[in-house]
Design a protein around this motif. Structure first.
Motif, PDB file in Angstrom:
ATOM      1  N   ARG A 529       0.827  -1.196   0.000  1.00 58.66           N
ATOM      2  CA  ARG A 529       0.000   0.000   0.000  1.00 58.66           C
ATOM      3  C   ARG A 529       0.867   1.254   0.000  1.00 58.66           C
ATOM      4  O   ARG A 529       1.971   1.248   0.535  1.00 58.66           O
ATOM      5  N   THR A 530       0.327   2.285  -0.580  1.00 56.33           N
ATOM      6  CA  THR A 530       1.044   3.553  -0.603  1.00 56.33           C
ATOM      7  C   THR A 530       0.857   4.275   0.729  1.00 56.33           C
ATOM      8  O   THR A 530      -0.110   4.017   1.466  1.00 56.33           O
ATOM      9  N   GLU A 531       1.761   5.167   1.033  1.00 58.42           N
ATOM     10  CA  GLU A 531       1.691   5.912   2.288  1.00 58.42           C
ATOM     11  C   GLU A 531       0.445   6.798   2.300  1.00 58.42           C
ATOM     12  O   GLU A 531       0.140   7.498   1.340  1.00 58.42           O
ATOM     13  N   GLY A 532      -0.281   6.734   3.400  1.00 57.37           N
ATOM     14  CA  GLY A 532      -1.488   7.541   3.537  1.00 57.37           C
ATOM     15  C   GLY A 532      -2.719   6.983   2.849  1.00 57.37           C
ATOM     16  O   GLY A 532      -3.759   7.654   2.783  1.00 57.37           O
ATOM     17  N   GLU A 533      -2.641   5.757   2.351  1.00 57.58           N
ATOM     18  CA  GLU A 533      -3.792   5.161   1.675  1.00 57.58           C
ATOM     19  C   GLU A 533      -4.932   4.922   2.670  1.00 57.58           C
ATOM     20  O   GLU A 533      -4.708   4.563   3.826  1.00 57.58           O
ATOM     21  N   ILE A 534      -6.157   5.113   2.196  1.00 53.69           N
ATOM     22  CA  ILE A 534      -7.342   4.988   3.055  1.00 53.69           C
ATOM     23  C   ILE A 534      -7.473   3.562   3.566  1.00 53.69           C
ATOM     24  O   ILE A 534      -7.286   2.593   2.836  1.00 53.69           O
ATOM     25  N   GLN A 535      -7.819   3.445   4.854  1.00 49.34           N
ATOM     26  CA  GLN A 535      -8.141   2.156   5.441  1.00 49.34           C
ATOM     27  C   GLN A 535      -9.645   2.100   5.700  1.00 49.34           C
ATOM     28  O   GLN A 535     -10.218   3.024   6.272  1.00 49.34           O
ATOM     29  N   TYR A 536     -10.256   0.993   5.284  1.00 49.79           N
ATOM     30  CA  TYR A 536     -11.701   0.857   5.398  1.00 49.79           C
ATOM     31  C   TYR A 536     -12.122   0.016   6.595  1.00 49.79           C
ATOM     32  O   TYR A 536     -13.305  -0.030   6.923  1.00 49.79           O
TER      33      TYR A 536
END
Length: 538
Positions: A529-536
């Protein structure tokens, strides 16, 4: 003026109803044109009446350039449109009126839509056509249901041999046994085992040939099976088990028909106004139980149209069209090649079309009233197929190189007795169900049709919008962002963003990938995952 005569002012009144019917407004809201009241089915319907039409046409910000119209003439036009089967009417007491008056509304269904579209193509010309097709009513009705309706009205029947692997994982082994029991070959003994057949380790290819009509939406399974049996009596006599084991026929209508004919047609008619007009009103018909020739002509109608405008921004379903893209793409039979036309859809799918023709060795022609055409359409080639382009290893979607991990995950589901696992297995195509149901862990080549089917099914799971329920995944907890995806109409204050139409498919892919990674740790591969990617999920 006869009811069927379409004048400019009659068209303006008709388009007034079309535009406002496509606008979603709360019941009783009086701002804007007409009025809206709830219906018995729980929806909301737009109504208008002659004095309100007169008032709306006289209001500058509502007239949209329309000429003024008297109350009496508006009433006469509405009655004409009722006679044409486009409008209906009911008696309602209008605001500030002492008694009930006729209130007119646009009739539901595809027949009124077809009557409207016939007038639309007559009354609207470029450059206004694309804007007219952006109307919400038109886009709502130009759907997969419309394609099925038109094909059924044309009496389209597809002649197809359904492979036995298209029956579900419970029926397929029984069907395999029954099939060879009724065949005289090898005295009823199968030339290979069921496992070898499903794993494509044998050349045996049992299939049942049927003529399969295209049915409009709303047909029950019982009605559909009765009609199919009526048109295939000899086959049903030879294979009586078809009535006991219907899932292969159901799979045809759920997946095969949609992927091979409905979606390719829908993509063309949404991308091209000329293709839409030809499909709705052109003099075309299927040949020899196939839709290849109508699709061939529909594709070149769209190509000619799109070559002039080179624009599909009017349609939210179609993202981009490429003519002769030049790159090699995977085909649905396990091979690869180039396509003549490529349509990228907003839902993550891409529809490919390939076609060719020659004037050499042209068959004898027959003369008609206005044209000369080949007596039989044999000097052409056409095919179409649908894929879900993957983002490669480490991306959200699965790529061919991810096949071993994908098979491990699906075989884990086979051995897991949870609601979530059973639900996911039930969403898979019957072909993939049978692949993972075969005992053992037999190898599936990445470039084979079976391998492509596994990857495609998993990516279909990632793109769907109903995979998560709290009952199936009780141990997982949504974050605010997750709640905004699952409950988009929720006014939860913890959600800082909403899902827009343009990003909905991508959002669901990220959401579902995280869902499967959290629900099946150590089995579902975890992507980077990229840095700061949304977590659901919390």
């Amino acid at each position: 003026m006869e009811p069927e005569e379409m004048t400019r002012q009659k068209w303006e009144v008709l388009w007034y109803f079309v535009v406002n019917t496509g606008v979603s407004t709360k019941p009783g809201l009086q701002k804007g044109c007409g009025v809206r009241y709830p219906t018995a089915s729980g929806g909301c319907r737009f109504y208008s009446y002659p004095s309100r039409i007169h008032e709306d046409f006289g209001t500058s910000y509502l007239s949209q350039g329309k000429t003024s119209i008297s109350k009496d003439w508006a009433g006469k036009i509405c009655e004409d449109l009722c006679a044409l089967g486009i409008l209906g009417s009911v008696m309602i007491r209008a605001p500030r009126q002492s008694g009930k008056t006729p209130h007119y509304y646009l009739l539901e269904g595809y027949e009124p839509y077809l009557r409207i579209m016939k007038y639309l193509f007559r009354m609207v010309k470029d450059p206004g056509m694309q804007r007219a097709l952006m109307n919400a009513y038109v886009m709502e009705h130009t759907s997969a249901g419309l394609v099925r309706y038109i094909l059924s009205q044309k009496g389209v029947e597809i002649q197809r041999s359904i492979p036995l692997r298209d029956w579900d994982m419970y029926e397929a082994p029984k069907v395999f046994e029954q099939y060879y029991r009724t065949e005289s070959v090898n005295s009823g003994a199968p030339p290979c085992s069921f496992a070898a057949y499903i794993s494509e380790q044998s050349a045996c290819s049992p299939a049942v040939g049927l003529r399969l009509p295209v049915f409009p939406d709303g047909f029950s399974d019982e009605e559909r099976m009765t009609a199919i049996e009526s048109g295939n009596r000899e086959t049903f006599v030879h294979h009586p088990w078809l009535k006991r084991y219907p899932t292969g026929i159901g799979e045809h209508y759920l997946r095969f028909e949609y992927q091979h004919w409905i979606l390719p047609i829908l993509a063309l008619i949404r991308a091209s106004p000329a293709a839409l007009e030809y499909f709705l009103f052109g003099d075309w018909k299927p040949y020899s139980g196939s839709l290849d020739y109508p699709l061939f002509t529909l594709m070149f109608t769209a190509v000619r149209d799109l070559a002039l405008v080179r624009d599909v921004e009017h349609d939210p379903m179609v993202e981009m069209v490429r003519f002769h893209p030049g790159h090699v793409v995977s085909q649905d039979d396990g091979g690869s090649g180039s396509a003549l036309l490529e349509i990228d859809l907003e839902n993550g799918r891409t529809v490919y079309y390939d076609g060719a023709f020659t004037t050499d060795q042209r068959p004898p022609a027959i003369s008609e009233s206005s044209a000369t055409r080949p007596a039989r359409e044999a000097n052409y080639f056409f095919r179409s197929w649908v894929t879900i382009p993957a983002s490669g290893q480490g991306g959200v979607l699965f790529a061919p190189e991810d096949l071993p991990a994908a098979l491990r995950f699906l075989r884990h589901l086979r051995d897991t007795r949870t609601l979530a696992a059973r639900d996911i297995l039930g969403r898979l195509s019957h072909r993939v169900q049978n692949i993972i149901a075969v005992p053992g862990d037999s190898e599936v080549p990445a470039g084979s049709p079976a391998g492509q089917a596994v990857i495609r099914d998993l990516n279909e799971l990632l793109l769907c919008d109903g995979l998560y329920t709290s009952g199936h995944f009780p141990d997982l907890h949504l974050t605010g962002e997750g709640e905004s995806v699952v409950y988009p109409d929720s006014s939860s204050s913890s959600s800082s963003s909403s899902v827009t139409a343009g990003t909905q498919t991508v959002t669901w892919a990220h959401f579902n990938r995280e869902l499967l990674e959290r629900a099946f740790p150590g089995v579902m591969p975890v992507r980077e995952r990229t840095e700061g990617e949304i977590q659901y999920f919390a």
